[in-house]
Design an enzyme around this catalytic site. Sequence first.
Site, PDB file in Angstrom:
ATOM      1  N   LYS A  86       0.863  -1.191   0.000  1.00 19.52           N
ATOM      2  CA  LYS A  86       0.000   0.000   0.000  1.00 19.52           C
ATOM      3  C   LYS A  86       0.900   1.242   0.000  1.00 19.52           C
ATOM      4  CE  LYS A  86      -4.148   1.299   2.603  1.00 19.52           C
ATOM      5  NZ  LYS A  86      -4.641   1.277   3.986  1.00 19.52           N
TER       6      LYS A  86
HETATM    7  C1  E4P Z   1      -7.668   2.602   3.718  1.00 20.14           C
HETATM    8  O1  E4P Z   1      -7.251   1.513   3.390  1.00 20.14           O
HETATM    9  C2  E4P Z   1      -7.451   3.216   5.046  1.00 20.14           C
HETATM   10  O2  E4P Z   1      -6.895   2.270   5.949  1.00 20.14           O
HETATM   11  C3  E4P Z   1      -8.671   3.722   5.687  1.00 20.14           C
HETATM   12  O3  E4P Z   1      -9.871   3.269   5.199  1.00 20.14           O
HETATM   13  C4  E4P Z   1      -8.546   4.930   6.526  1.00 20.14           C
HETATM   14  O4  E4P Z   1      -9.787   5.418   6.927  1.00 20.14           O
HETATM   15  P1  E4P Z   1     -10.045   6.393   8.131  1.00 20.14           P
HETATM   16  O5  E4P Z   1     -10.515   7.679   7.560  1.00 20.14           O
HETATM   17  O6  E4P Z   1     -11.121   5.710   8.938  1.00 20.14           O
HETATM   18  O7  E4P Z   1      -8.757   6.519   8.904  1.00 20.14           O
END
Ligand code: E4P
Length: 220
Positions: A86
């Site tokens: 990622k």
């Molecule tokens: C994506 O893969 C991220 O981990 C994620 O969905 C972050 O979301 P948040 O806004 O809840 O931190």
Amino acid sequence: MKFFLDTANLAEIEEAASWGVLAGVTTNPTLYAREGGKLADFHSHLQRICALTDGPVSGETVGLVRDEIVREGIELAALAPNIIVKIPVMPEGLAATKTLFERGIKVNMTLCFTVPQALLAARAGAAYVSPFVGRFDDISEDGIEHLANTVTALSNYDFGHDIEVIAASVRSANHVTQAALMGCDIATVPFKVLKNLVKHPLTDRGLESFLADWEKVKNS
Ligand code: E4P
């Protein structure tokens, strides 16, 4: 639509897997820190997650320059066959994605907030692109509209490789419903949201009355 769990918590992943609905996991540095994660355990923790699901497991890089990101990506990809690297959308991240793509390593480009970012991620060879929904809502913008624009824009082109859209930063059942209605490939959801997806007050009420009536049958 497939469901990924957005967590680094092993118990949550195990429970979602036991429901038979878990298609993958996404983690990020914040989610790992939330589990009290230590740097030295990062790789082994990701391996433990990979052992709990056959689906793709995203482990995030933290480097800011291409070579560093590529090195991290190669190390992550070697941890398990289902690891996805990622990488945040940024120029060096795109360059690293291109290099990893050429080496056959799959990338999930994260922190996507615009259509051009998603298009660039796709062109660089990302296998997944993660538009964030809830963080737009947090600043009083319509995250679902942004997601829909990304899904439509990506569907207009053939990138010469498979690419799936992951609705990320999902906060509610409504986000999941809207993402599914627009044909988004995947929603990655926190465990709290996944549990809410199963529930409805009419289901609870219906179950209660079925069980009460069954008691009558048993006692007749
Ligand atoms: C994506 O893969 C991220 O981990 C994620 O969905 C972050 O979301 P948040 O806004 O809840 O931190």
